[in-house]
Design a protein around this motif. Structure first.
Motif, PDB file in Angstrom:
ATOM      1  N   ALA A 188     -29.343 129.864  28.348  1.00  0.00           N
ATOM      2  CA  ALA A 188     -29.611 130.717  29.511  1.00  0.00           C
ATOM      3  C   ALA A 188     -30.984 131.375  29.434  1.00  0.00           C
ATOM      4  N   PHE A 189     -31.670 131.208  28.301  1.00  0.00           N
ATOM      5  CA  PHE A 189     -32.980 131.827  28.092  1.00  0.00           C
ATOM      6  C   PHE A 189     -33.771 130.949  27.129  1.00  0.00           C
ATOM      7  N   PRO A 190     -35.103 131.099  27.090  1.00  0.00           N
ATOM      8  CA  PRO A 190     -35.913 130.300  26.172  1.00  0.00           C
ATOM      9  C   PRO A 190     -35.569 130.602  24.709  1.00  0.00           C
ATOM     10  N   VAL A 191     -35.277 129.553  23.957  1.00  0.00           N
ATOM     11  CA  VAL A 191     -34.916 129.684  22.546  1.00  0.00           C
ATOM     12  C   VAL A 191     -36.136 129.377  21.687  1.00  0.00           C
ATOM     13  N   TYR A 192     -36.422 130.252  20.733  1.00  0.00           N
ATOM     14  CA  TYR A 192     -37.545 130.073  19.803  1.00  0.00           C
ATOM     15  C   TYR A 192     -37.333 131.030  18.653  1.00  0.00           C
ATOM     16  N   GLY A 193     -38.167 130.940  17.623  1.00  0.00           N
ATOM     17  CA  GLY A 193     -38.052 131.899  16.539  1.00  0.00           C
ATOM     18  C   GLY A 193     -38.472 131.339  15.204  1.00  0.00           C
ATOM     19  N   GLY A 321     -20.971 137.429  13.909  1.00  0.00           N
ATOM     20  CA  GLY A 321     -21.969 137.913  14.860  1.00  0.00           C
ATOM     21  C   GLY A 321     -23.188 137.036  15.024  1.00  0.00           C
ATOM     22  N   TYR A 322     -23.168 135.838  14.444  1.00  0.00           N
ATOM     23  CA  TYR A 322     -24.301 134.932  14.624  1.00  0.00           C
ATOM     24  C   TYR A 322     -24.310 134.390  16.051  1.00  0.00           C
ATOM     25  N   GLN A 323     -25.499 134.263  16.615  1.00  0.00           N
ATOM     26  CA  GLN A 323     -25.640 133.884  18.015  1.00  0.00           C
ATOM     27  C   GLN A 323     -26.130 132.456  18.200  1.00  0.00           C
ATOM     28  N   LEU A 324     -26.394 131.775  17.095  1.00  0.00           N
ATOM     29  CA  LEU A 324     -26.763 130.356  17.113  1.00  0.00           C
ATOM     30  C   LEU A 324     -26.217 129.712  15.851  1.00  0.00           C
ATOM     31  N   ILE A 325     -25.570 128.563  16.018  1.00  0.00           N
ATOM     32  CA  ILE A 325     -25.067 127.797  14.873  1.00  0.00           C
ATOM     33  C   ILE A 325     -25.758 126.443  14.873  1.00  0.00           C
ATOM     34  N   LYS A 326     -26.437 126.148  13.777  1.00  0.00           N
ATOM     35  CA  LYS A 326     -27.077 124.846  13.591  1.00  0.00           C
ATOM     36  C   LYS A 326     -26.195 124.024  12.659  1.00  0.00           C
ATOM     37  N   HIS A 327     -25.506 123.013  13.208  1.00  0.00           N
ATOM     38  CA  HIS A 327     -24.658 122.171  12.354  1.00  0.00           C
ATOM     39  C   HIS A 327     -25.382 120.867  12.068  1.00  0.00           C
ATOM     40  N   PRO A 377     -16.486 131.127  23.684  1.00  0.00           N
ATOM     41  CA  PRO A 377     -16.029 132.481  24.052  1.00  0.00           C
ATOM     42  C   PRO A 377     -16.965 133.596  23.629  1.00  0.00           C
ATOM     43  N   LYS A 378     -17.755 133.359  22.599  1.00  0.00           N
ATOM     44  CA  LYS A 378     -18.695 134.391  22.119  1.00  0.00           C
ATOM     45  C   LYS A 378     -20.132 134.117  22.593  1.00  0.00           C
ATOM     46  N   ASP A 379     -20.292 133.119  23.477  1.00  0.00           N
ATOM     47  CA  ASP A 379     -21.628 132.752  23.996  1.00  0.00           C
ATOM     48  C   ASP A 379     -22.603 132.404  22.879  1.00  0.00           C
ATOM     49  N   VAL A 380     -22.101 131.733  21.842  1.00  0.00           N
ATOM     50  CA  VAL A 380     -22.936 131.324  20.718  1.00  0.00           C
ATOM     51  C   VAL A 380     -23.556 129.965  21.034  1.00  0.00           C
ATOM     52  N   LEU A 381     -24.861 129.849  20.825  1.00  0.00           N
ATOM     53  CA  LEU A 381     -25.557 128.597  21.092  1.00  0.00           C
ATOM     54  C   LEU A 381     -25.302 127.598  19.968  1.00  0.00           C
ATOM     55  N   ILE A 382     -25.226 126.330  20.339  1.00  0.00           N
ATOM     56  CA  ILE A 382     -25.031 125.253  19.382  1.00  0.00           C
ATOM     57  C   ILE A 382     -26.295 124.413  19.302  1.00  0.00           C
ATOM     58  N   LEU A 383     -26.799 124.241  18.084  1.00  0.00           N
ATOM     59  CA  LEU A 383     -27.947 123.376  17.811  1.00  0.00           C
ATOM     60  C   LEU A 383     -27.484 122.256  16.895  1.00  0.00           C
ATOM     61  N   GLY A 384     -27.474 121.026  17.396  1.00  0.00           N
ATOM     62  CA  GLY A 384     -27.087 119.885  16.589  1.00  0.00           C
ATOM     63  C   GLY A 384     -28.269 119.336  15.814  1.00  0.00           C
ATOM     64  N   CYS A 385     -28.009 118.895  14.572  1.00  0.00           N
ATOM     65  CA  CYS A 385     -29.035 118.271  13.745  1.00  0.00           C
ATOM     66  C   CYS A 385     -28.384 117.097  13.023  1.00  0.00           C
ATOM     67  N   LEU A 391     -23.885 111.318  22.585  1.00  0.00           N
ATOM     68  CA  LEU A 391     -22.506 111.799  22.541  1.00  0.00           C
ATOM     69  C   LEU A 391     -22.443 113.324  22.591  1.00  0.00           C
ATOM     70  N   GLY A 392     -23.537 113.979  22.237  1.00  0.00           N
ATOM     71  CA  GLY A 392     -23.562 115.439  22.217  1.00  0.00           C
ATOM     72  C   GLY A 392     -24.061 116.077  23.494  1.00  0.00           C
ATOM     73  N   ALA A 393     -24.632 115.281  24.404  1.00  0.00           N
ATOM     74  CA  ALA A 393     -25.125 115.838  25.664  1.00  0.00           C
ATOM     75  C   ALA A 393     -23.968 116.480  26.421  1.00  0.00           C
ATOM     76  N   GLY A 394     -24.154 117.729  26.830  1.00  0.00           N
ATOM     77  CA  GLY A 394     -23.093 118.468  27.497  1.00  0.00           C
ATOM     78  C   GLY A 394     -22.218 119.256  26.540  1.00  0.00           C
ATOM     79  N   LEU A 395     -22.417 119.054  25.217  1.00  0.00           N
ATOM     80  CA  LEU A 395     -21.606 119.737  24.212  1.00  0.00           C
ATOM     81  C   LEU A 395     -22.448 120.519  23.215  1.00  0.00           C
ATOM     82  N   MET A 396     -23.756 120.472  23.358  1.00  0.00           N
ATOM     83  CA  MET A 396     -24.651 121.276  22.523  1.00  0.00           C
ATOM     84  C   MET A 396     -25.826 121.732  23.368  1.00  0.00           C
ATOM     85  N   HIS A 397     -26.254 122.972  23.114  1.00  0.00           N
ATOM     86  CA  HIS A 397     -27.346 123.545  23.907  1.00  0.00           C
ATOM     87  C   HIS A 397     -28.697 122.978  23.510  1.00  0.00           C
TER      88      HIS A 397
END
Length: 542
Positions: A188-193, A321-327, A377-385, A391-397
């Motif tokens: 919903a917003f630009p991701v960077y960091g 409380g993490y807001q992004l998960i990189k799996h 439910p917690k609005d946590v972003l998903i980053l696939g690696c 197969l992940g399109a639509g299932l990871m941000h």
């Protein structure tokens, strides 16, 4: 716009080959349905796509579809990759032996023709093109064995084709990616960091992450959109430096005594906390052997209890409380190989997943769905690696679309990073946000090269993550990086590669108003190193 990009249906194939564990049979003459033994393949037109359905009583390996549709011999071809790119994405001449996973473009003098499948098919799909026709192979295996549908009907894939203008292959690729995915999941917003991996390489601590966050805040001072501070490998309880980077994932180690408290501290500093996990490698003794894949001991997501265990891991991280998960590592952990190694000939045939009634593609998608559902439910972003993007399109941000860059060797960042940014950029905003990987800054790579790498990511409008060691940059270099991070925080610029048909590491980038030419190569030529290539190893530390 619509007149310039015309979708069309390839129609019933001229040949259908049905492959089971017992035999391979060819059905010719545009048969619909095509029947061989206990297997039926049927075709139907749905919204300008060709839906392929398979029903079988046999242990089914795959279905090959062949159209006698001839493409120009002098056309240039661009295919996708099974998962990440490995510096090998490029436009090439026709080769009938080349695998082109998921989709391809053929650019000719009159137009650019596109062939693909809609995202999240139930098969691992790849294309081939030669002087006599076009072939689509639907790999329906379960691991290395045939899938056992037991008479059930499987919606294997939806084929989509499109023609676009020849003079703008990049925009044609972008439009086609949007045609293949009708439901992208986007931030919903630009991701960077920042992500500490490419200077710490797993040797970090709670205290160091907080210092990294302070430095990140100094580089983004005055920016309204808070950056992410991603805790990479090294925080988990059983982590052993340069030996083991798996789970359990519900407890920190001596250097990271309380992962939940760390997330709260990062929030108090006004950065967004993110964290890295390798969900399928886990030496928790509570995990039953039945939940594990036979050939490598990793978790098998087709087993309901194993999948529930993975869901609990995600739930715990979200509760911290993490807001992004990189799996990470899931493709390697499922199949025992990197994407560049994958083809029909080298998958072991002596193993299968727990659930024999699902294809490998369905099982991969099942894993991604579970992760996405638990984080939502917690609005946590998903980053696939190391994930399969189609197969992940639509299932990871976000999706890390290329192999690892480096904080040590510029040639690796150039080869892997610039290549995937350019050739996976049409997927940005169409499948997910494209992450071309980090800019590793620890003093080993000339600043001028890293500056350009950071700048082109920011100006492309894709997520920029730094791995910067505090205190390594000079004051004027920090000022340059601060300006780049301001651009990254907004993602309003959208430069694209103008010479992507000519080279595999595009140098000329433009947004239509401004054109920039980058210098990617060392004066003395590329530095050769074993770390530039990928090897089969439990750890990836280039």
């Amino acid at each position: 716009m619509m007149d310039r990009y015309r979708s069309w249906n390839p129609g019933t194939p001229d040949f259908v080959t049905i492959e089971t564990e017992k035999e391979s049979r060819v059905i010719s003459g545009q048969a619909n349905p095509a029947v061989a033994g206990g297997t039926t393949v049927s075709f139907s037109e749905i919204k300008e796509t060709l839906q392929v359905e398979v029903t079988s009583q046999d242990a089914l390996l795959g279905v090959k579809l062949r159209w006698q549709y001839r493409l120009a011999k002098d056309a240039r071809f661009l295919g996708d990759a099974w998962e990440r790119g490995y510096g090998d994405l490029r436009w090439q001449g026709m080769s009938g032996s080349r695998f082109m996973p998921w989709y391809f473009l053929a650019a000719g003098a009159e137009n650019t023709q596109c062939f693909g499948v809609m995202v999240r098919p139930a098969a691992m799909c790849f294309w081939q093109a030669d002087t006599k026709g076009v072939t689509l192979y639907l790999d329906l295996r379960n691991g290395g064995r045939g899938v056992e549908l037991k008479g059930q009907t499987l919606e294997a894939a939806k084929v989509v084709c499109m023609a676009g203008p020849s003079e703008d292959t990049f925009e044609t690729a972008r439009v086609f990616c949007r045609r293949m995915c009708e439901d992208p999941l986007l931030p919903a917003f630009p991701v960077y960091g920042s992500n500490n991996w490419y200077y710490a390489y797993g040797d970090s601590s709670d205290v160091q992450i907080q210092k990294d966050a302070d430095y990140l805040l100094a580089l983004t001072q005055g920016v309204s959109n808070p950056p992410f501070m991603v805790v990479d490998d090294g925080w988990q309880v059983n982590h052993r430096l340069e030996e083991y980077n798996g789970g359990p994932w519900r407890k920190g180690n001596d250097k990271f005594p309380d992962p939940g408290a760390l997330a709260q501290k990062l929030k108090e500093k006004k950065v967004r906390p993110g964290i890295w996990v390798r969900l399928l490698q886990n030496e928790d003794p509570a995990i039953s052997q039945e939940w594990r894949i036979s050939h490598n001991g990793c978790l098998d997501p087709s087993h309901p209890e194993a999948l529930d265990y993975i869901r609990q891991d995600i739930r715990q991280i979200c509760d911290w409380g993490y807001q992004l998960i990189k799996h990470d590592f899931s493709t390697y952990d499922l199949f025992g190989m990197w994407g560049f190694e994958a083809n029909l000939l080298n998958v072991r045939d002596d193993w299968h997943f727990y659930d024999r009634g699902k294809t490998s593609a369905q099982i991969v998608t099942l894993l991604y769905e579970a992760i996405c559902q638990e984080a939502a439910p917690k609005d946590v972003l998903i980053l696939g690696c190391n994930t399969i993007g189609h197969l992940g399109a639509g299932l990871m941000h976000l999706n890390r679309t290329g192999d690892d860059t480096s904080g040590r060797i510029w040639e690796r960042s150039r080869k892997m990073g610039v290549n995937t940014l350019a050739f996976r950029l049409p997927q940005h905003g169409a499948f997910y946000d494209v992450d071309a990987d980090c800019v590793g800054i620890n003093g080993s790579i000339p600043w001028e090269k890293n500056r350009q790498w950071a700048e082109v990511i920011a100006r492309s409008g894709t997520p920029l993550f730094l791995s910067v060691k505090p205190g390594i940059l000079k004051k004027e270099e920090e000022e340059e990086l601060r300006s780049i991070m301001k651009i990254a925080s907004e993602q309003k610029q959208h430069m694209i590669p103008m010479d992507w048909e000519d080279i595999d590491c595009p140098e000329v980038w433009s947004d239509g108003k401004q054109t920039v030419t980058y210098d990617w190569y060392e004066e003395a030529g590329p530095v050769l190193s074993a770390e530039i290539e990928r090897f089969n190893a439990p750890l990836a530390v280039p």
